[in-house]
Design an enzyme around this catalytic site. Sequence first.
Site, short mmCIF file in Angstrom:
data_model
loop_
_atom_site.label_atom_id
_atom_site.label_comp_id
_atom_site.label_asym_id
_atom_site.label_seq_id
_atom_site.Cartn_x
_atom_site.Cartn_y
_atom_site.Cartn_z
N ASP A 527 0.87 -1.18 0.00
CA ASP A 527 0.00 0.00 0.00
C ASP A 527 0.91 1.23 0.00
O ASP A 527 1.58 1.53 1.01
CB ASP A 527 -0.86 -0.05 1.28
CG ASP A 527 -1.84 1.11 1.36
OD1 ASP A 527 -1.62 2.14 0.68
OD2 ASP A 527 -2.82 1.00 2.12
N HIS A 528 0.93 1.92 -1.10
CA HIS A 528 1.88 3.03 -1.25
C HIS A 528 1.51 4.25 -0.41
O HIS A 528 2.26 5.22 -0.33
CB HIS A 528 1.99 3.42 -2.73
CG HIS A 528 3.33 3.99 -3.10
ND1 HIS A 528 4.29 4.31 -2.17
CD2 HIS A 528 3.86 4.32 -4.29
CE1 HIS A 528 5.35 4.81 -2.77
NE2 HIS A 528 5.12 4.83 -4.06
N ARG A 529 0.33 4.20 0.24
CA ARG A 529 0.02 5.30 1.16
C ARG A 529 0.87 5.16 2.42
O ARG A 529 1.14 6.14 3.12
CB ARG A 529 -1.46 5.25 1.57
CG ARG A 529 -2.42 5.53 0.43
CD ARG A 529 -3.84 5.29 0.86
NE ARG A 529 -4.02 3.94 1.38
CZ ARG A 529 -5.12 3.50 1.99
NH1 ARG A 529 -6.14 4.32 2.15
NH2 ARG A 529 -5.21 2.27 2.41
N ILE A 531 3.65 2.52 2.71
CA ILE A 531 5.00 2.02 2.44
C ILE A 531 5.56 2.77 1.24
O ILE A 531 4.89 2.87 0.20
CB ILE A 531 4.93 0.51 2.04
CG1 ILE A 531 4.12 -0.30 3.06
CG2 ILE A 531 6.32 -0.06 1.78
CD1 ILE A 531 4.80 -0.62 4.34
#
Length: 555
Positions: A527-529, A531
């Site tokens: 989850d790029h929010r 990580i």
Amino acid sequence: MAKQQVSVPDIGGAEGAEVIELLVAVGDEVELEQSLIVLESDKASMEIPSTAAGTVVELLVSEGQELSEGAPIVVIESAVETEQPASPAIEEASAEEQPEAKLDNAAVEPASKPVELQERTVEVPDIGSDDPVELIEISVAVGEQVAEGDSLVALESDKASMEVPAPFAGEVLKILVAEGDSVKQGDDLMVLRAVAAEADATVPLSSALTPADSTAAPAISTAAPALAAKVERQLEKVEKAIEPVVAGQQSGDSKSAYAGPAVRKLAREFGLDLGKLSGTGPRGRIMKEDLHTFVQKSLKGGVAVAATGGAGIPPIPEVDFSAFGEIENESLSKMAKLTAANMQRSWLNVPHVTQFDDADITDLEAFRKDLKAEADKRGTKLTPMPFILKACAVALRDNPKFCSSLSGDGQTLIYKKYIHIGMAVDTPAGLLVPVIRDVDKKSLWELAEEVIEIAGKARDRKLRPDEMRGGCFTISSLGGIGGRGFTPIVNAPEVGILGVSKADVRPVWNGEEFKPRKMLPLALSYDHRVINGGDAGRFLTRYVALLSDIRLLVL
Ligand code: CAO
């Protein structure tokens, strides 16, 4: 008081067009030409205008019903007779009165001379290019009265879309094009019956008419009082409908929004309330682009777009597959539907990034082989999975962000101090993710037994709900099945998932020579929010190191 029945006009030969929207209800006051219902055939959707003004006293149709020309729609009780020549109310009226004169009397002062009706063909005007453009919308229906300037059709090229306005007021007699047609300047669009007037009250024809038309009928009146009054009424109606939208208010009323049938159809497909949109077309008319812009903005801003679901995402069109060959329908199991919903929810909510690497598991595999006899003695089986789990627990301990979840409001990161790992299990009934608790505290043998036990329970559908809850991270291993790599979907609200593919022996350069090594393909989705790429790089590098040298697992 006179009662009039309004029926379906000539709808271009469409038999059995479906009523997809009722725009009025019993008790509503309607104006002349106000849309009553929306019909949709397999080629177009069209609004059916009222041929009388007054109160709706009977609604004779319902949504979903199929109607053809002549089918009754509503009964309207009017204080004043309208111009519909064929209606019983008009027939009952004074025999000496002409329909046009009646309209004039009812509306404004009578015209000084009776008006004369002429037929005109409207063509595609100068569109600034000789290239054909697509006709994306027909905004009027046969039988409809249009005022000068009303949009007749909308055209769309690669660069822009434009409306073709009515060059004069009149009645639409014939539509010569269909939506999706390719047209260019000079092509015939439709035939209108125009109202011509006396020479002293004339204005030149619009440039949309051909020179031949212009000579044959040099002028069209926009000044004839009856017609002017009618145009005025139409404008008022339009202004009333678009006023709240223009004022930036959310009317929340799709029906009163100013839009053509094609735009209404698209809005229904998107699940959009047209009342929430502002139109950029002439007089605030809502165009297709307005819908596109609204959906794009809403997606970017995370605004809840659709009252009717779909989050503003256009649905995948339904296809009748039986038209192409034999088919068989199988109802989805509850579990399959749940999995589909979970996947879609994660996919839509989580900005995914997937990072790839390969772990050299040559030594691990040699060690596993050495343990085979011991495993047999213990009555268990040691697959790569216990090692994959154990190394993951260490990598999670060393990279705690992967063991976290974002709070619902997106303001807090919740770190979990335990290491429970979900393991995707492929079962005949669908995908299940039982959770192995405290992986960091368990030995390889314990993990081996638990993998076998919970995978068996999953396949036999014997897992308890609490055995599928509480995971911090998920591993999905397709190693026993095959494939070189895949991009797993994060099991939200977890923030990471590791996809494991089939290990195979490959030549690997060790700095001096190529050596055959058993390489395990790994894919880490996150989850790029929560990580970022650096976090993911560190996690995967550590993980690869742990599997490549399992001595590190005990440190
Ligand atoms: N590379 C090469 N071989 C592998 C391997 C890998 N990465 N992983 C397992 N294998 C081998 C095993 O060693 C075993 O070989 P032998 O029979 O010769 O001993 C064989 O493949 C079968 O292993 P397995 O899959 O039964 O056992 P496992 O412990 O590796 O995995 C489980 C258990 C439950 C994860 C697995 O059975 C499973 O269901 N995987 C599918 C998960 C899935 O569907 N994921 C997709 C989710 S997203 O849609």
